[in-house]
Design an enzyme around this catalytic site. Structure first.
Site, short mmCIF file in Angstrom:
data_model
loop_
_atom_site.label_atom_id
_atom_site.label_comp_id
_atom_site.label_asym_id
_atom_site.label_seq_id
_atom_site.Cartn_x
_atom_site.Cartn_y
_atom_site.Cartn_z
N ALA A 10 0.79 -1.20 0.08
CA ALA A 10 0.12 0.04 0.01
C ALA A 10 0.92 1.31 0.00
O ALA A 10 0.84 2.15 0.65
CB ALA A 10 -0.84 -0.27 1.30
N GLY A 11 1.93 1.38 -0.88
CA GLY A 11 2.58 2.48 -1.06
C GLY A 11 2.35 3.19 -1.96
O GLY A 11 1.04 3.23 -2.46
N SER A 12 3.31 4.03 -2.75
CA SER A 12 3.06 4.94 -3.87
C SER A 12 2.19 4.23 -4.84
O SER A 12 1.07 4.75 -5.36
CB SER A 12 4.11 5.62 -4.22
OG SER A 12 4.98 6.22 -3.23
N LEU A 13 3.03 3.35 -5.67
CA LEU A 13 2.46 2.64 -6.72
C LEU A 13 1.13 1.77 -6.53
O LEU A 13 -0.05 1.75 -7.27
CB LEU A 13 3.25 1.90 -7.69
CG LEU A 13 4.32 2.96 -8.80
CD1 LEU A 13 4.99 1.92 -9.80
CD2 LEU A 13 3.65 4.03 -9.30
N LYS A 184 15.35 1.31 -19.10
CA LYS A 184 15.15 2.30 -17.97
C LYS A 184 16.29 2.11 -17.12
O LYS A 184 16.64 3.04 -16.56
CB LYS A 184 13.65 1.71 -17.33
CG LYS A 184 13.57 2.76 -16.17
CD LYS A 184 12.12 3.35 -16.37
CE LYS A 184 11.96 4.43 -15.10
NZ LYS A 184 11.48 3.76 -13.72
N SER A 252 15.02 9.52 -8.41
CA SER A 252 14.35 8.77 -6.99
C SER A 252 15.49 8.24 -6.25
O SER A 252 15.04 8.10 -4.91
CB SER A 252 13.41 7.42 -7.78
OG SER A 252 14.39 6.69 -8.55
P1 NAD Z 1 6.76 2.11 -1.67
O1 NAD Z 1 8.03 2.12 -0.73
O2 NAD Z 1 6.03 3.60 -1.43
O3 NAD Z 1 5.66 1.01 -1.38
C1 NAD Z 1 6.10 -0.30 -1.27
C2 NAD Z 1 5.09 -0.85 -0.15
O4 NAD Z 1 5.13 -2.13 -0.13
C3 NAD Z 1 5.20 -0.37 1.30
O5 NAD Z 1 4.03 0.26 1.86
C4 NAD Z 1 5.55 -1.49 2.04
O6 NAD Z 1 5.28 -1.79 3.30
C5 NAD Z 1 4.94 -2.49 1.37
N1 NAD Z 1 5.54 -3.98 1.59
C6 NAD Z 1 6.75 -4.36 1.28
N2 NAD Z 1 6.63 -5.91 1.74
C7 NAD Z 1 5.39 -6.27 2.14
C8 NAD Z 1 4.86 -7.40 2.58
N3 NAD Z 1 5.52 -8.44 2.49
N4 NAD Z 1 3.41 -7.39 2.54
C9 NAD Z 1 2.80 -6.24 2.22
N5 NAD Z 1 3.18 -5.04 2.17
C10 NAD Z 1 4.69 -5.08 1.82
O7 NAD Z 1 7.49 1.91 -3.04
P2 NAD Z 1 6.83 2.50 -4.73
O8 NAD Z 1 7.54 4.02 -4.64
O9 NAD Z 1 5.41 2.04 -4.59
O10 NAD Z 1 7.76 1.67 -5.49
C11 NAD Z 1 7.28 0.32 -5.75
C12 NAD Z 1 7.97 -0.22 -6.67
O11 NAD Z 1 7.64 0.78 -7.94
C13 NAD Z 1 9.52 0.22 -6.77
O12 NAD Z 1 10.20 -0.73 -7.44
C14 NAD Z 1 9.92 1.52 -7.71
O13 NAD Z 1 11.21 1.73 -8.06
C15 NAD Z 1 8.82 1.32 -8.67
N6 NAD Z 1 8.43 2.57 -9.12
C16 NAD Z 1 7.93 3.51 -8.35
C17 NAD Z 1 7.38 4.75 -8.91
C18 NAD Z 1 6.98 5.88 -8.20
O14 NAD Z 1 6.55 7.14 -8.52
N7 NAD Z 1 6.75 5.67 -6.60
C19 NAD Z 1 7.40 5.12 -10.26
C20 NAD Z 1 8.05 3.97 -11.07
C21 NAD Z 1 8.32 2.85 -10.45
O1 KPL Z 2 13.44 7.27 -13.55
C1 KPL Z 2 14.26 8.25 -12.99
C2 KPL Z 2 14.48 8.11 -11.55
O2 KPL Z 2 14.57 9.02 -10.86
O3 KPL Z 2 14.53 7.19 -11.03
C3 KPL Z 2 14.73 9.42 -13.85
C4 KPL Z 2 14.05 10.58 -13.94
C5 KPL Z 2 14.73 8.91 -15.26
C6 KPL Z 2 16.07 9.65 -13.59
O4 KPL Z 2 17.04 8.49 -13.84
#
Ligand code: NAD
Ligand code: KPL
Length: 305
Positions: A10-13, A184, A252
């Site tokens: 339940a994080g960002s994505l 990426k 990030s």
């Molecule tokens: P986040 O840290 O916001 O959320 C992850 C969630 O998963 C946390 O709430 C954590 O408590 C939960 N979690 C971990 N293990 C768990 C388990 N065993 N059971 C239940 N919950 C569990 O992460 P995010 O930013 O959403 O990123 C997720 C993936 O998406 C990453 O690999 C990130 O690089 C990628 N991503 C994120 C974004 C972004 O804008 N946030 C964009 C592109 C890609």
């Molecule tokens: O995806 C990105 C990040 O911050 O993780 C960009 C903006 C492409 C920089 O690598």
């Protein structure tokens, strides 16, 4: 009757996806780590998505990993370093032919997950959408983007893509998901570690053009060597374009370090260096960058893998 979207993380994505699916009237259930997190979530009354300054609460039902309900479709929305362990916790709940959508950035975690659940179909995703948490169970939709989905071993698109369209989740099915993920990864390797080491926004790398160009050349060699020539195409130009287009942003990885959060280094630069070693390919600048970044993370009390 639609198949339930189980969303783990339940994080960002995870929140960004769960709320949009729920808003479209689709059945969604959130999987939380344990009873304490579930109680906290239930007290909040649901997940809140903040879009263009407007907050909306979605009372999506929650459960823990140990709930008995079978899982046919799982959106895995945790960080790459948590993915394998998270899937191990729900593996016995997966139905025959279950589908997993893996939202993790970088490479390496997808194979680890697939090896844990060999009977399931694993679909990898690469997303340029952006979201961040501004409180418990609250996520801000920060950057519109696109999600590419694909299954390296099976080119047929799943039937639920129209549910993503109905939910307003911009996406495309690709038979070249590995190329997308590698591209990426290469962008992230050329930009993110340097922003951490030089303590700068992406635009600050305009002062380090030679170093960026050298890294792009080595990343290009690596991509060619592991059969991803399309991902190597015009890499340096794209890196320079991204640096310019996101000049005011912090990467990030920079944000993770600034907030004392573990980085996904192992699945980005770590993966690139490990694959280069496996191919006996000497990439001295990339390897040096990995050493510098690891040292920096250790100095800041963060895991260096
Ligand atoms: P986040 O840290 O916001 O959320 C992850 C969630 O998963 C946390 O709430 C954590 O408590 C939960 N979690 C971990 N293990 C768990 C388990 N065993 N059971 C239940 N919950 C569990 O992460 P995010 O930013 O959403 O990123 C997720 C993936 O998406 C990453 O690999 C990130 O690089 C990628 N991503 C994120 C974004 C972004 O804008 N946030 C964009 C592109 C890609
Ligand atoms: O995806 C990105 C990040 O911050 O993780 C960009 C903006 C492409 C920089 O690598």
């Amino acid at each position: 009757m639609s198949t339930t979207w189980h969303v783990l993380g339940a994080g960002s994505l995870g929140t960004l996806w769960a709320t949009r699916l729920a808003r479209a009237g689709l059945p969604v259930r959130l999987i939380l780590r344990d009873q304490a997190r579930l109680q906290d979530y239930q007290a909040a009354g649901g997940l809140t998505l903040v879009e263009q300054g407007q907050s909306h609460l979605y009372p999506i039902p929650g459960e823990t990993c140990d709930s008995p309900q079978p899982i046919q479709r799982l959106l895995l929305a945790c960080k790459a370093y948590d993915a394998e362990a998270a899937v191990a916790r729900i593996a016995t709940r997966l139905t025959p032919g279950a589908e997993l959508i893996l939202l993790q950035n970088g490479l390496g975690s997808q194979d680890a997950v697939a090896a844990r659940v060999p009977a399931a179909r694993c679909i990898a995703a690469s997303s340029t959408e952006g979201a961040f948490r501004d409180g418990d169970w609250r996520v801000v939709f920060a950057g519109h983007g696109y999600t590419w989905l694909g299954d390296a071993g099976h080119p047929t698109a799943p039937i639920w893509l129209d549910e993503l369209s109905a939910s307003g989740i911009p996406h495309e099915w690709t038979t070249q998901i590995l190329t997308r993920l590698w591209r990426k990864l290469a962008l992230n390797c050329a930009i993110n570690p340097l922003t951490v080491l030089y303590d700068c926004r992406n635009g600050g790398l305009q002062q380090h053009r030679c170093e960026v160009a050298t890294l792009c050349a080595e990343l290009g060699e690596l991509l060619q060597c592991c059969g991803q020539p399309d991902a190597a195409q015009d890499l340096q130009q794209e890196v320079e374009r991204v640096i310019q287009a996101t000049a005011a942003n912090y990467s990030s990885m920079y944000q993770d370090v600034a907030n004392q959060r573990r980085t996904e280094i192992r699945y980005l630069l770590g993966h690139a260096c490990a694959v280069a070693n496996r191919h006996r390919l000497a990439l001295p600048h990339l390897q040096q960058l990995q050493l510098r970044l690891k040292e920096h993370l250790q100095l800041h009390g963060l895991p260096s893998d």
